[in-house]
Motif scaffolding. Structure first.
Motif, PDB file in Angstrom:
ATOM      1  N   UNK A 188       0.820  -1.209   0.000  1.00 38.94           N
ATOM      2  CA  UNK A 188       0.000   0.000   0.000  1.00 38.94           C
ATOM      3  C   UNK A 188       0.851   1.255   0.000  1.00 38.94           C
ATOM      4  N   UNK A 189       1.938   1.248   0.790  1.00 37.47           N
ATOM      5  CA  UNK A 189       2.769   2.455   0.876  1.00 37.47           C
ATOM      6  C   UNK A 189       3.489   2.714  -0.433  1.00 37.47           C
ATOM      7  N   UNK A 190       3.962   1.647  -1.085  1.00 37.71           N
ATOM      8  CA  UNK A 190       4.813   1.867  -2.261  1.00 37.71           C
ATOM      9  C   UNK A 190       4.033   1.993  -3.557  1.00 37.71           C
ATOM     10  N   UNK A 191       2.875   1.357  -3.671  1.00 42.46           N
ATOM     11  CA  UNK A 191       2.235   1.269  -4.986  1.00 42.46           C
ATOM     12  C   UNK A 191       0.976   2.113  -5.137  1.00 42.46           C
ATOM     13  N   UNK A 192       0.492   2.750  -4.069  1.00 44.62           N
ATOM     14  CA  UNK A 192      -0.768   3.469  -4.185  1.00 44.62           C
ATOM     15  C   UNK A 192      -0.525   4.933  -4.519  1.00 44.62           C
ATOM     16  N   UNK A 193      -1.481   5.512  -5.252  1.00 51.96           N
ATOM     17  CA  UNK A 193      -1.342   6.918  -5.631  1.00 51.96           C
ATOM     18  C   UNK A 193      -2.047   7.855  -4.673  1.00 51.96           C
ATOM     19  N   UNK A 194      -3.101   7.337  -4.039  1.00 51.88           N
ATOM     20  CA  UNK A 194      -3.886   8.177  -3.135  1.00 51.88           C
ATOM     21  C   UNK A 194      -3.161   8.307  -1.795  1.00 51.88           C
ATOM     22  N   UNK A 205      -4.248   9.072   1.125  1.00 54.36           N
ATOM     23  CA  UNK A 205      -4.949   8.445   2.253  1.00 54.36           C
ATOM     24  C   UNK A 205      -4.683   6.946   2.263  1.00 54.36           C
ATOM     25  N   UNK A 206      -4.598   6.343   1.076  1.00 58.63           N
ATOM     26  CA  UNK A 206      -4.278   4.913   1.013  1.00 58.63           C
ATOM     27  C   UNK A 206      -2.877   4.655   1.535  1.00 58.63           C
ATOM     28  N   UNK A 208      -1.403   6.378   3.895  1.00 56.84           N
ATOM     29  CA  UNK A 208      -1.508   6.434   5.358  1.00 56.84           C
ATOM     30  C   UNK A 208      -2.099   5.136   5.900  1.00 56.84           C
ATOM     31  N   UNK A 209      -3.098   4.591   5.173  1.00 57.15           N
ATOM     32  CA  UNK A 209      -3.714   3.340   5.628  1.00 57.15           C
ATOM     33  C   UNK A 209      -2.704   2.197   5.582  1.00 57.15           C
ATOM     34  N   UNK A 210      -1.852   2.169   4.545  1.00 56.17           N
ATOM     35  CA  UNK A 210      -0.816   1.146   4.476  1.00 56.17           C
ATOM     36  C   UNK A 210       0.151   1.246   5.639  1.00 56.17           C
ATOM     37  N   UNK A 267      -0.620   2.373   8.586  1.00 52.98           N
ATOM     38  CA  UNK A 267      -1.326   1.863   9.771  1.00 52.98           C
ATOM     39  C   UNK A 267      -1.321   0.341   9.799  1.00 52.98           C
ATOM     40  N   UNK A 274      -5.877  14.402  -3.667  1.00 50.56           N
ATOM     41  CA  UNK A 274      -5.083  13.504  -2.835  1.00 50.56           C
ATOM     42  C   UNK A 274      -4.072  12.718  -3.663  1.00 50.56           C
ATOM     43  N   UNK A 275      -4.052  12.934  -4.974  1.00 52.86           N
ATOM     44  CA  UNK A 275      -3.205  12.143  -5.865  1.00 52.86           C
ATOM     45  C   UNK A 275      -1.759  12.629  -5.761  1.00 52.86           C
TER      46      UNK A 275
END
Lengths: 115, 190
Positions: A16-22, A24-25, A27-29, A31, A105-106
């Motif tokens: 989630x941290x490395x591959x997401x563009x959003x 908020x995603x 931050x969720x990764x 967590x 958020x992008x």
């Protein structure tokens, strides 16, 4: 086996941290990684048929040494969870400021030093 | 028996994590994170850490409140799609390599249910358990460690927490102060 599952949870968070563009995603990764590390540390100290490290009525210290789970990782994780909340507040503050600045958020849109 | 239970709970957490990362609706992603934290709290209850379980539950509620504050006031623009294909492939391959290394590393750990304190008699936790009540007077060994044996550590960690919260306030406050004084440097946010 159980440690490997914890590690898989950590890797899902890393994805989630490395591959997401959003943002908020991301931050969720972060967590999710935090949850997995906390859980791993607690599971490291578990003793088979272990009891909580609290001296109850009619118990002696010897009984606690023989049966209680490891209290040291628990003391670590207790503070770690609360610090996680502070770090989350910091990250969310960053995200909100970035949203106010760029209107999205992008993170691929946030490529200007001055907007 | 408890191993199977914990495995199932962690498996549920993994599924929740994947749903949280892959759904397009930010609000359902936040709710999934809440589910993950609650399941983690149940895990803590089963492995003899009720203090951690209650703290985790309270912190989880606050986490959801903060995250909803971050997402709900803004327009929920769904940003779908990952980074470009090449970088994504490389990242996934690296994560897989990390997974293989991790499996190697976990072979060297003590088995689940047979931790270091039952095999090494000189481990510090054994001393805390044996002398904690006589030396500190606290019958919860956890608070004896937190506030007595390692009180200075706790103080340092709370300083980190204070710095984090203070940083968050400082970041959020800049705009309102500028508005109040009416001073702009050509870089106002809107």
């Amino acid at each position: 086996m159980i440690y490997t599952l914890c590690f898989v949870l950590f890797l899902v968070g890393l994805y989630g941290v490395t591959c997401k563009k959003n943002i908020v995603k991301i931050i969720l990764g972060f967590l999710i990684m935090e949850h997995s590390v906390n859980l791993f540390l607690i599971l490291l100290g578990w003793k088979k048929d272990g009891i909580t490290p609290v001296l109850g009525k009619g118990m002696s210290s010897d009984m606690l040494v023989r049966n209680a789970v490891d209290p040291l990782p628990q003391a670590m994780v207790l503070i770690l969870i609360v610090i996680g909340l502070g770090i989350l507040a910091l990250m969310v503050a960053f995200a909100i400021r970035l949203y106010q600045k760029y209107g999205t958020f992008d993170i691929t849109e946030m490529n200007k030093l001055k907007h | 028996m408890i191993e199977t239970l914990i495995s199932m709970l962690i498996f549920f957490m993994i599924i929740g994590a994947i749903i949280a990362l892959e759904t397009t609706d930010l609000l359902s992603a936040v709710i999934s994170i809440g589910a993950i934290g609650s399941v983690a709290s149940i895990c803590y209850l089963f492995v003899g850490a009720p203090d951690i379980a209650s703290t985790q539950l309270v912190v989880e509620v606050l986490t959801i409140i903060i995250l909803i504050r971050a997402t709900i006031r803004h327009d929920l623009i769904t940003i779908d799609g990952d980074r470009e294909f090449f970088g994504l492939t490389i990242t996934l391959a690296l994560i897989f390599v990390l997974f293989l290394f991790g499996i190697k590393a976990f072979n060297n750990l003590f088995d689940f249910g047979n931790p270091a304190i039952s095999q090494l008699p000189e481990a510090p936790s054994n001393r805390y358990l044996a002398c904690g009540f006589q030396e500190t007077g606290a019958n919860n060994i956890l608070s004896a460690i937190l506030f007595d044996y390692r009180g200075l550590d706790t103080f340092g960690q709370l300083c980190v927490l204070f710095a984090g919260i203070w940083g968050a306030f400082a970041i959020m406050r800049v705009q309102s102060r500028r508005k109040k004084t009416g001073k702009g440097d050509g870089n106002e946010d809107r």
